[in-house]
Motif scaffolding. Structure first.
Motif, PDB file in Angstrom:
ATOM      1  N   THR A   1       0.852  -1.196   0.000  1.00 16.12           N
ATOM      2  CA  THR A   1       0.000   0.000   0.000  1.00 16.12           C
ATOM      3  C   THR A   1       0.887   1.245   0.000  1.00 16.12           C
ATOM      4  O   THR A   1       2.079   1.168   0.335  1.00 16.12           O
ATOM      5  CB  THR A   1      -0.880   0.061   1.264  1.00 16.12           C
ATOM      6  OG1 THR A   1      -0.014   0.189   2.399  1.00 16.12           O
ATOM      7  CG2 THR A   1      -1.747  -1.182   1.407  1.00 16.12           C
ATOM      8  N   LEU A   2       0.300   2.388  -0.332  1.00 11.87           N
ATOM      9  CA  LEU A   2       1.080   3.620  -0.396  1.00 11.87           C
ATOM     10  C   LEU A   2       1.727   3.949   0.953  1.00 11.87           C
ATOM     11  O   LEU A   2       2.894   4.353   1.012  1.00 11.87           O
ATOM     12  CB  LEU A   2       0.182   4.780  -0.857  1.00 11.87           C
ATOM     13  CG  LEU A   2       0.874   6.140  -0.974  1.00 11.87           C
ATOM     14  CD1 LEU A   2       2.030   6.092  -1.969  1.00 11.87           C
ATOM     15  CD2 LEU A   2      -0.116   7.224  -1.374  1.00 11.87           C
ATOM     16  N   VAL A   3       0.973   3.745   2.049  1.00 12.44           N
ATOM     17  CA  VAL A   3       1.541   4.035   3.371  1.00 12.44           C
ATOM     18  C   VAL A   3       2.719   3.096   3.658  1.00 12.44           C
ATOM     19  O   VAL A   3       3.774   3.529   4.137  1.00 12.44           O
ATOM     20  CB  VAL A   3       0.465   3.924   4.475  1.00 12.44           C
ATOM     21  CG1 VAL A   3       1.096   4.013   5.862  1.00 12.44           C
ATOM     22  CG2 VAL A   3      -0.585   5.023   4.310  1.00 12.44           C
ATOM     23  N   ASP A   4       2.564   1.816   3.321  1.00 10.44           N
ATOM     24  CA  ASP A   4       3.652   0.859   3.542  1.00 10.44           C
ATOM     25  C   ASP A   4       4.862   1.172   2.654  1.00 10.44           C
ATOM     26  O   ASP A   4       6.010   1.060   3.098  1.00 10.44           O
ATOM     27  CB  ASP A   4       3.169  -0.569   3.288  1.00 10.44           C
ATOM     28  CG  ASP A   4       2.350  -1.099   4.466  1.00 10.44           C
ATOM     29  OD1 ASP A   4       2.237  -0.374   5.464  1.00 10.44           O
ATOM     30  OD2 ASP A   4       1.834  -2.230   4.375  1.00 10.44           O
ATOM     31  N   GLN A   5       4.607   1.568   1.415  1.00 16.99           N
ATOM     32  CA  GLN A   5       5.711   1.984   0.527  1.00 16.99           C
ATOM     33  C   GLN A   5       6.476   3.130   1.172  1.00 16.99           C
ATOM     34  O   GLN A   5       7.705   3.142   1.215  1.00 16.99           O
ATOM     35  CB  GLN A   5       5.162   2.512  -0.802  1.00 16.99           C
ATOM     36  CG  GLN A   5       4.612   1.489  -1.760  1.00 16.99           C
ATOM     37  CD  GLN A   5       3.920   2.192  -2.941  1.00 16.99           C
ATOM     38  OE1 GLN A   5       4.306   3.277  -3.358  1.00 16.99           O
ATOM     39  NE2 GLN A   5       2.887   1.563  -3.467  1.00 16.99           N
ATOM     40  N   THR A   6       5.709   4.107   1.672  1.00 14.99           N
ATOM     41  CA  THR A   6       6.319   5.302   2.253  1.00 14.99           C
ATOM     42  C   THR A   6       7.157   4.944   3.481  1.00 14.99           C
ATOM     43  O   THR A   6       8.258   5.456   3.664  1.00 14.99           O
ATOM     44  CB  THR A   6       5.220   6.323   2.615  1.00 14.99           C
ATOM     45  OG1 THR A   6       4.386   6.509   1.467  1.00 14.99           O
ATOM     46  CG2 THR A   6       5.803   7.660   3.020  1.00 14.99           C
ATOM     47  N   LYS A   7       6.634   4.024   4.302  1.00 11.65           N
ATOM     48  CA  LYS A   7       7.381   3.603   5.488  1.00 11.65           C
ATOM     49  C   LYS A   7       8.677   2.886   5.098  1.00 11.65           C
ATOM     50  O   LYS A   7       9.743   3.136   5.669  1.00 11.65           O
ATOM     51  CB  LYS A   7       6.511   2.686   6.359  1.00 11.65           C
ATOM     52  CG  LYS A   7       5.423   3.454   7.081  1.00 11.65           C
ATOM     53  CD  LYS A   7       4.575   2.544   7.930  1.00 11.65           C
ATOM     54  CE  LYS A   7       3.471   3.373   8.602  1.00 11.65           C
ATOM     55  NZ  LYS A   7       2.580   2.522   9.403  1.00 11.65           N
ATOM     56  N   LEU A   8       8.571   2.004   4.105  1.00  9.22           N
ATOM     57  CA  LEU A   8       9.758   1.266   3.655  1.00  9.22           C
ATOM     58  C   LEU A   8      10.816   2.210   3.091  1.00  9.22           C
ATOM     59  O   LEU A   8      12.009   2.094   3.406  1.00  9.22           O
ATOM     60  CB  LEU A   8       9.352   0.256   2.572  1.00  9.22           C
ATOM     61  CG  LEU A   8       8.926  -1.129   3.065  1.00  9.22           C
ATOM     62  CD1 LEU A   8       8.179  -1.885   1.980  1.00  9.22           C
ATOM     63  CD2 LEU A   8      10.147  -1.934   3.509  1.00  9.22           C
ATOM     64  N   VAL A   9      10.386   3.144   2.254  1.00  4.58           N
ATOM     65  CA  VAL A   9      11.339   4.063   1.620  1.00  4.58           C
ATOM     66  C   VAL A   9      11.976   4.970   2.680  1.00  4.58           C
ATOM     67  O   VAL A   9      13.184   5.237   2.637  1.00  4.58           O
ATOM     68  CB  VAL A   9      10.646   4.899   0.519  1.00  4.58           C
ATOM     69  CG1 VAL A   9      11.617   5.910  -0.072  1.00  4.58           C
ATOM     70  CG2 VAL A   9      10.107   3.998  -0.582  1.00  4.58           C
ATOM     71  N   THR A  10      11.167   5.402   3.642  1.00  7.86           N
ATOM     72  CA  THR A  10      11.704   6.278   4.694  1.00  7.86           C
ATOM     73  C   THR A  10      12.716   5.518   5.560  1.00  7.86           C
ATOM     74  O   THR A  10      13.797   6.037   5.871  1.00  7.86           O
ATOM     75  CB  THR A  10      10.552   6.842   5.561  1.00  7.86           C
ATOM     76  OG1 THR A  10       9.596   7.460   4.700  1.00  7.86           O
ATOM     77  CG2 THR A  10      11.062   7.866   6.553  1.00  7.86           C
TER      78      THR A  10
ATOM     79  N   MET B   1      19.147  14.009  14.396  1.00  8.44           N
ATOM     80  CA  MET B   1      18.107  14.073  15.411  1.00  8.44           C
ATOM     81  C   MET B   1      18.175  12.861  16.325  1.00  8.44           C
ATOM     82  O   MET B   1      17.479  12.787  17.325  1.00  8.44           O
ATOM     83  CB  MET B   1      16.715  14.045  14.765  1.00  8.44           C
ATOM     84  CG  MET B   1      16.428  15.139  13.782  1.00  8.44           C
ATOM     85  SD  MET B   1      16.051  16.670  14.619  1.00  8.44           S
ATOM     86  CE  MET B   1      14.554  16.178  15.476  1.00  8.44           C
ATOM     87  N   GLY B   2      18.958  11.865  15.930  1.00  9.09           N
ATOM     88  CA  GLY B   2      18.985  10.636  16.714  1.00  9.09           C
ATOM     89  C   GLY B   2      17.717   9.823  16.539  1.00  9.09           C
ATOM     90  O   GLY B   2      17.302   9.093  17.435  1.00  9.09           O
ATOM     91  N   LEU B   3      17.077   9.973  15.380  1.00  7.94           N
ATOM     92  CA  LEU B   3      15.848   9.217  15.126  1.00  7.94           C
ATOM     93  C   LEU B   3      16.074   8.095  14.121  1.00  7.94           C
ATOM     94  O   LEU B   3      15.195   7.280  13.890  1.00  7.94           O
ATOM     95  CB  LEU B   3      14.759  10.145  14.576  1.00  7.94           C
ATOM     96  CG  LEU B   3      14.137  11.135  15.554  1.00  7.94           C
ATOM     97  CD1 LEU B   3      13.251  12.113  14.819  1.00  7.94           C
ATOM     98  CD2 LEU B   3      13.331  10.399  16.607  1.00  7.94           C
ATOM     99  N   GLY B   4      17.245   8.065  13.507  1.00  5.20           N
ATOM    100  CA  GLY B   4      17.505   7.142  12.415  1.00  5.20           C
ATOM    101  C   GLY B   4      17.238   5.688  12.754  1.00  5.20           C
ATOM    102  O   GLY B   4      16.419   5.041  12.110  1.00  5.20           O
ATOM    103  N   LEU B   5      17.876   5.171  13.790  1.00  5.44           N
ATOM    104  CA  LEU B   5      17.740   3.749  14.111  1.00  5.44           C
ATOM    105  C   LEU B   5      16.410   3.429  14.789  1.00  5.44           C
ATOM    106  O   LEU B   5      15.649   2.597  14.316  1.00  5.44           O
ATOM    107  CB  LEU B   5      18.894   3.289  15.005  1.00  5.44           C
ATOM    108  CG  LEU B   5      20.254   3.099  14.331  1.00  5.44           C
ATOM    109  CD1 LEU B   5      21.229   2.477  15.328  1.00  5.44           C
ATOM    110  CD2 LEU B   5      20.159   2.235  13.094  1.00  5.44           C
ATOM    111  N   GLY B   6      16.136   4.115  15.882  1.00  8.95           N
ATOM    112  CA  GLY B   6      14.898   3.853  16.621  1.00  8.95           C
ATOM    113  C   GLY B   6      13.675   4.156  15.763  1.00  8.95           C
ATOM    114  O   GLY B   6      12.694   3.409  15.780  1.00  8.95           O
ATOM    115  N   GLY B   7      13.763   5.229  15.011  1.00  9.37           N
ATOM    116  CA  GLY B   7      12.650   5.631  14.146  1.00  9.37           C
ATOM    117  C   GLY B   7      12.394   4.617  13.054  1.00  9.37           C
ATOM    118  O   GLY B   7      11.250   4.200  12.833  1.00  9.37           O
ATOM    119  N   SER B   8      13.452   4.170  12.388  1.00 11.65           N
ATOM    120  CA  SER B   8      13.232   3.224  11.295  1.00 11.65           C
ATOM    121  C   SER B   8      12.758   1.870  11.838  1.00 11.65           C
ATOM    122  O   SER B   8      12.025   1.155  11.163  1.00 11.65           O
ATOM    123  CB  SER B   8      14.479   3.074  10.418  1.00 11.65           C
ATOM    124  OG  SER B   8      15.606   2.877  11.199  1.00 11.65           O
TER     125      SER B   8
END
Lengths: 126, 134
Positions: free
Chosen positions: B34-43, B102-109
Motif C-alpha cells: 500500500t502507499l503508506v507501507d511503501q512510504t514507510k519502507l522508503v523512509t 536528530m537521533g531518530l535514524g535507528l529507533g525511528g526506522s
C-alpha cells in the motif's frame, strides 16, 4: 551546482521542492533561503512539499531549521501540501515538526502568511 | 524465510542514498505494498542508508523479496565497514546521536518496519536487517 529555485512574490518567498533531494541539496536550500530572507527582507516563506514522496529525519530537520531561522530573521515559514502517507510515516518515525507551521495547500498557506503578516501587508496595500 | 529475488546497491555517496530510496520504492510498488507501507519502507531505507554512509563510512544495501509459508515481504540489509556500534540499546533510543542528526535514524526506522535486526562488531562494521511484511 544543482539548486532548488526560490521565487520572490512581493514580501514572500515561494519554494516548490520537486526533486528527490540528496542531503547536500537540502542543506543548500536551507542556506539559500536564509540568505534570501535577509537580503530581500522577506516576511514569509512558503515551502510546497506536495510532490515529496517521503520526509525522513534529515528533511524533517531541514524544515524545522528553516522555520527556526526564518523566525529569528523576523519572518514566518509555512510548509504546505504534505501527503497523508508522508504525515503518517513522519509521526511514526518520531518527528512531529513542532514549531513548523503547516497548511494543507498553497492557497491556504498563502492565506496563513497574509494573516500572520496582515498589518504589515495592509500598510503596504493602503 | 525464503528469498525469491535480490539485488545489491552500493552506498558510497549521498546520491546513492537517493538511488537506494528509488530502488526500494520501485520494489515496493512491484510487490503491491500500500502507499503508506511503501512510504514507510522508503523512509526506513533512507534513514538506514544515510546511517551506513555517515556513521559506517559507506557500504551496501541488499534488497530482497522474501516469503514464508504465510506471506511475502520486502527485506533490506544494510552493511557497512564502519567503527561499529558499542551500545546498541543506546543507539536505538530516540535522541541518541553521535553525529549531527536528530537521533531518530535507528529507533525511528525500527518503528517503520515489522522485523528489525542489528548486528555490530566494534571495529569491523554493522549489519542491519529489516523486513516489512504484506
Amino acid at each position: 551546482m544543482e539548486r532548488i529555485p526560490i521565487l520572490r512574490m512581493g514580501q514572500f518567498l515561494l519554494v516548490t521542492i520537486q526533486v528527490d533531494m540528496h542531503d547536500r541539496l537540502a542543506m543548500q536550500l536551507q542556506d539559500d533561503l536564509t540568505q534570501r530572507i535577509s537580503e530581500w527582507n522577506s516576511k514569509g516563506v512558503l515551502i510546497d512539499i506536495s510532490t515529496l514522496e517521503i520526509v525522513d529525519s534529515f528533511i524533517g530537520r531541514m524544515l524545522a531549521n528553516i522555520a527556526a531561522m526564518a523566525r529569528v530573521l523576523d519572518a514566518e515559514a509555512v510548509v504546505v501540501g504534505m501527503q497523508p502517507a508522508v504525515a503518517i510515516t513522519l509521526v511514526e518515525l518520531g518527528m512531529s515538526l513542532e514549531g513548523v507551521r503547516t497548511a494543507l495547500n498553497v492557497e491556504s498557506g498563502m492565506e496563513l502568511l497574509y494573516e500572520l503578516r496582515g498589518d504589515f501587508h495592509e500598510e503596504i496595500g493602503g | 524465510m525464503r528469498s525469491t529475488k535480490r539485488e545489491t546497491l552500493p552506498i558510497a555517496t549521498s546520491a546513492d542514498v537517493v538511488l537506494a530510496r528509488q530502488k526500494v520504492r520501485q520494489w515496493a510498488i512491484e510487490m503491491k505494498f500500500t502507499l503508506v507501507d511503501q512510504t514507510k519502507l522508503v523512509t526506513a531505507a533512507s534513514e538506514l542508508a544515510r546511517n551506513a554512509l555517515d556513521h559506517g563510512k559507506g557500504g551496501h544495501m541488499v534488497v530482497e523479496a522474501v516469503e514464508n509459508t504465510a506471506r511475502t515481504g520486502l527485506k533490506l540489509t544494510f552493511e557497512d565497514r564502519g567503527p561499529g556500534i558499542t551500545d546498541i540499546e543506546a543507539a536505538l533510543r530516540d535522541g541518541f546521536t553521535t553525529g549531527g542528526g536528530m537521533g531518530l535514524g535507528l529507533g525511528g526506522s525500527k518503528r517503520l518496519v515489522n522485523d528489525f535486526h542489528i548486528e555490530s562488531q566494534p571495529g569491523k562494521g554493522t549489519r542491519i536487517t529489516v523486513v516489512r511484511w504484506k
